[in-house]
Write a protein that holds these residues in place. Structure first.
Motif, mmCIF file in Angstrom:
data_model
loop_
_atom_site.group_PDB
_atom_site.id
_atom_site.type_symbol
_atom_site.label_atom_id
_atom_site.label_comp_id
_atom_site.label_asym_id
_atom_site.label_seq_id
_atom_site.Cartn_x
_atom_site.Cartn_y
_atom_site.Cartn_z
ATOM 1 N N VAL A 44 -1.706 8.233 5.403
ATOM 2 C CA VAL A 44 -1.818 7.891 3.982
ATOM 3 C C VAL A 44 -3.130 7.139 3.875
ATOM 4 N N ASP A 45 -4.061 7.653 3.056
ATOM 5 C CA ASP A 45 -5.354 6.969 2.969
ATOM 6 C C ASP A 45 -5.984 7.174 1.599
ATOM 7 N N ASP A 46 -6.977 6.344 1.299
ATOM 8 C CA ASP A 46 -7.737 6.485 0.063
ATOM 9 C C ASP A 46 -9.088 5.802 0.219
ATOM 10 N N GLY A 47 -9.899 5.929 -0.824
ATOM 11 C CA GLY A 47 -11.233 5.350 -0.828
ATOM 12 C C GLY A 47 -12.275 6.443 -0.880
ATOM 13 N N TRP A 70 4.985 14.349 -0.582
ATOM 14 C CA TRP A 70 5.357 13.078 -1.188
ATOM 15 C C TRP A 70 6.259 12.319 -0.221
ATOM 16 N N PHE A 71 6.312 11.002 -0.363
ATOM 17 C CA PHE A 71 7.064 10.160 0.564
ATOM 18 C C PHE A 71 7.498 8.877 -0.135
ATOM 19 N N TYR A 101 0.828 -1.203 0.000
ATOM 20 C CA TYR A 101 0.000 0.000 0.000
ATOM 21 C C TYR A 101 0.865 1.258 0.000
ATOM 22 N N LEU A 102 1.859 1.313 0.879
ATOM 23 C CA LEU A 102 2.723 2.496 0.952
ATOM 24 C C LEU A 102 3.578 2.656 -0.301
ATOM 25 N N ALA A 103 3.890 1.550 -0.977
ATOM 26 C CA ALA A 103 4.655 1.644 -2.224
ATOM 27 C C ALA A 103 3.810 2.242 -3.348
ATOM 28 N N GLU A 104 2.509 1.968 -3.343
ATOM 29 C CA GLU A 104 1.654 2.435 -4.450
ATOM 30 C C GLU A 104 1.086 3.833 -4.232
ATOM 31 N N GLN A 105 0.895 4.255 -2.987
ATOM 32 C CA GLN A 105 0.331 5.577 -2.715
ATOM 33 C C GLN A 105 1.388 6.659 -2.928
ATOM 34 N N ARG A 106 0.933 7.852 -3.293
ATOM 35 C CA ARG A 106 1.864 8.918 -3.646
ATOM 36 C C ARG A 106 1.888 10.094 -2.670
ATOM 37 N N THR A 107 0.773 10.365 -2.006
ATOM 38 C CA THR A 107 0.700 11.563 -1.177
ATOM 39 C C THR A 107 0.294 11.206 0.241
#
Length: 158
Positions: free
Chosen positions: A77-80, A45-46, A21-27
């Motif tokens: 870091v979150d999404d959805g 960014w991270f 998850y952390l590898a694919e997320q950008r912000t």
């Protein structure tokens, strides 16, 4: 060693899920503390190396000056969009500057891996471009909390 998540184990990410998850997320959103105790939150960014979150911050930012005074930090870091899609990770601890500030590219073995990961993730390059305005912060989390509400829709496997 990061604190173990006690609540929400059913929706907690495994270590492999967290790393992917952390590898694919950008912000991410970074929270720091002002001198009077007020929080400040900003996007950044991270990159994640499996142990630490590496943040590439402008050294003349409010974030940088606050972290120089008080290194406590929380990062989300979150999404959805829909409730059943929500997932994310909160990491907290102390931010530590690594390398020269601002970063000009002086040799720093500790930054070799994060700079390679960051350059590939954000610039599609093998080497990190340096602009003389940014520097690195490392967050080796003292606590990690994760959630993946998509797991609530999945039936348990036998």
């Amino acid at each position: 060693m990061a604190a173990i998540q006690r609540r929400g184990r059913r929706i907690m990410m495994t270590d492999d899920e967290r790393d992917a998850y952390l590898a694919e997320q950008r912000t991410c959103r970074v929270a720091t503390v002002s001198a009077d105790g007020r929080p400040h939150v900003g996007a950044l960014w991270f990159t994640w190396d499996g142990t630490s979150l590496w943040l590439y911050s402008i050294t003349r930012s409010l974030r940088w000056s606050q972290l120089c005074r008080d290194p406590r930090i929380a990062v989300v870091v979150d999404d959805g969009v829909e409730y059943a899609e929500l997932r994310g990770i909160e990491l907290s601890g102390d931010a530590v500057p690594v390398g020269e500030a601002p970063r000009t590219g002086e040799p720093c073995p500790e930054l070799a891996a994060p700079e390679r990961l960051f350059a590939a993730k954000y610039f599609g390059m093998d080497a990190m471009p340096h602009d003389g305005r940014h520097a690195w912060l490392r967050l080796t989390p003292q606590a990690i909390t994760s959630w993946d509400f998509r797991k609530l829709a999945d039936p348990p496997t036998a």
